[in-house]
Design an enzyme around this catalytic site. Structure first.
Site, PDB file in Angstrom:
ATOM      1  N   LYS A  91      25.571  -3.769  -0.498  1.00 25.96           N
ATOM      2  CA  LYS A  91      27.049  -3.762  -0.517  1.00 25.96           C
ATOM      3  C   LYS A  91      27.601  -3.015   0.689  1.00 25.96           C
ATOM      4  CE  LYS A  91      26.573  -3.014  -5.451  1.00 25.96           C
ATOM      5  NZ  LYS A  91      26.663  -1.887  -6.394  1.00 25.96           N
ATOM      6  N   ARG A 147       0.794  -1.228   0.000  1.00 27.95           N
ATOM      7  CA  ARG A 147       0.000   0.000   0.000  1.00 27.95           C
ATOM      8  C   ARG A 147       0.826   1.278   0.000  1.00 27.95           C
ATOM      9  NH1 ARG A 147      -2.812  -3.785   1.688  1.00 27.95           N
ATOM     10  NH2 ARG A 147      -0.832  -4.300   2.635  1.00 27.95           N
ATOM     11  N   THR A 148       1.782   1.359   0.930  1.00 27.42           N
ATOM     12  CA  THR A 148       2.444   2.653   1.134  1.00 27.42           C
ATOM     13  C   THR A 148       3.261   3.027  -0.103  1.00 27.42           C
ATOM     14  OG1 THR A 148       2.540   2.084   3.462  1.00 27.42           O
ATOM     15  CG2 THR A 148       3.850   3.968   2.762  1.00 27.42           C
ATOM     16  N   ARG A 174      11.124   3.869   3.774  1.00 25.27           N
ATOM     17  CA  ARG A 174      10.725   2.854   4.776  1.00 25.27           C
ATOM     18  C   ARG A 174      11.963   2.053   5.141  1.00 25.27           C
ATOM     19  NH1 ARG A 174       5.593  -1.096   4.599  1.00 25.27           N
ATOM     20  NH2 ARG A 174       4.701   0.907   5.220  1.00 25.27           N
ATOM     21  N   HIS A 212       4.619   5.726  11.769  1.00 25.01           N
ATOM     22  CA  HIS A 212       4.159   5.606  10.377  1.00 25.01           C
ATOM     23  C   HIS A 212       3.199   6.772  10.115  1.00 25.01           C
ATOM     24  CE1 HIS A 212       3.079   4.014   6.581  1.00 25.01           C
ATOM     25  NE2 HIS A 212       2.801   2.764   6.895  1.00 25.01           N
TER      26      HIS A 212
HETATM   27  N1   CP Z   1      -0.406  -0.007   5.814  1.00 16.72           N
HETATM   28  C1   CP Z   1       0.814  -0.285   5.298  1.00 16.72           C
HETATM   29  O1   CP Z   1       1.830   0.311   5.692  1.00 16.72           O
HETATM   30  O2   CP Z   1       0.796  -1.248   4.345  1.00 16.72           O
HETATM   31  P1   CP Z   1       2.078  -1.735   3.512  1.00 16.72           P
HETATM   32  O3   CP Z   1       3.011  -2.404   4.514  1.00 16.72           O
HETATM   33  O4   CP Z   1       1.558  -2.662   2.490  1.00 16.72           O
HETATM   34  O5   CP Z   1       2.726  -0.503   2.953  1.00 16.72           O
END
Ligand code: CP
Length: 357
Positions: free
Chosen positions: A80, A51-52, A101, A129
């Protein structure tokens, strides 16, 4: 320059502004179709995502911009041994804004120390998040039309659930929001969120029983038990079926309660619940794209205007953070601590206390 590492990087007015902009984007999509033409977003994903990452990609495309990046650390020079610091220095040469991320807590904070473009935290370990929080807030706005006077139940893995930590930090700033924390003892909300880093304590009750909490809730926020954060498979197996929401359990819920889940789900919501009109989690996913459009647009506008963040935290240098999940355990960074409003010095990366966590 403004970044988004944590929901508290935004004032309530700024959060409301981004939500309002997302609502305007939903109503007038065409108006924004070239709003970021010529700009590039870099998505640096050291940890899996559906999603993100893809909603950031879709968001930038719908704003008329372009996207570069990697979806797996193993396909980047991180494999590396390249540091986050060097990676973002490089990406700052190619992109106008970065979404990152990382499995280590505070990695996007390290990125801001080296990047020359805005950095967005797209999830750092079990810490924070903030763009999921904006997604959740837009969903609450569209479904409940308010942020004040809500009783919100968080159910599942509240220890490692970064979406829970971030949403509590945001919602606690609205009026009369109460939290019911539903988890096994081993997966309780960390104390640093309960006895907030930023001062006054949140209003919360704790329970092991989803059934007991259900009739009181305006919002039920279900979460997955975060297998990838456990030290042992045995501990995960013991806890993985702690809470399973099914249609029977919803019989005592308010008719206008909403069910949110950041997704992905494993088994904590049965598929039959998806047909209940209170199940909002797929509408929530779509809101994620609109709110990320609003965020990218806003951060690039602030960059152009030379907008800077006001940071009044007193910072000191201390001994190395002892938390093994903190980015400072692998990156060559200064060990910095900020004085929180409750008088404790906390690691600027993972928010662990200066002594032991
Ligand atoms: N909600 C969320 O962070 O989903 P993903 O891990 O798929 O990005």
């Amino acid at each position: 320059m403004r970044n988004l590492l944590d929901p508290t990087d935004l004032t309530i007015d700024e959060i409301n502004q981004i939500i309002d902009l997302a609502l305007d984007i939903i109503s007038h999509r065409e108006k924004y179709s070239e709003a970021c033409k010529g700009s590039k977003l870099a998505t640096l994903f050291y940890e899996p995502s559906t999603r993100t990452r893809l909603s950031f990609t879709a968001a930038m495309m719908e704003l008329g911009g372009n996207v570069i990046g990697f979806s797996d650390a193993n396909s980047s020079s991180a494999s590396k041994g390249e540091t986050v610091a060097d990676t973002v220095r490089v990406l700052s040469c190619f992109a106008d804004i970065i979404a990152m991320r990382h499995p280590k807590e505070g990695a996007p904070m390290v990125a801001t120390q080296y990047a020359t473009v805005p950095v967005i935290n797209a999830g750092d370990g079990g810490h924070s998040h903030p763009t999921q929080t904006l997604t959740d807030l837009l969903t609450i706005k569209r479904e409940k039309d308010r942020f004040d006077n809500l009783t919100v139940g968080f159910c599942g893995d509240l220890k490692f659930g970064r979406t829970v930590h971030s949403l509590i930090k945001a919602l606690r700033r609205y009026k009369n929001v109460k939290f019911i924390l539903i988890s096994p003892d081993e997966l309780k909300l960390p104390d640093y969120i309960k006895y907030d880093v930023f001062g006054e304590k949140i209003q919360f009750e704790e329970t092991h029983s989803l059934e007991e909490a259900m009739p009181k809730l305006d919002v039920l926020y279900m979460t997955r038990i975060q297998k990838e954060r456990f030290d042992s498979e045995e501990a995960y197996n013991r806890l993985k079926n702690s809470f399973i929401l099914n249609t029977d359990k919803l019989l005592t819920a308010k008719k206008d309660m909403i069910i949110l889940h950041p997704l992905p789900r494993v088994n904590e919501i049965t598929y039959e619940v998806d047909n209940d009109p209170r199940a909002c989690y797929f509408r929530q996913v779509e809101n994620g794209k609109f709110v990320r459009m609003a965020l990218i647009y806003t951060l690039l506008k602030w960059k152009k205007e030379g907008c800077t963040a006001t940071n009044n935290h007193q910072i000191i240098e201390g001994t190395p953070c002892r938390y093994s999940r903190c980015i400072s355990s692998i990156e060559p960074v200064k060990h910095l601590y900020k004085l929180s409003e409750n008088g404790i010095y906390r690691c600027i990366y993972c928010e662990g206390p200066l002594e032991n966590r």
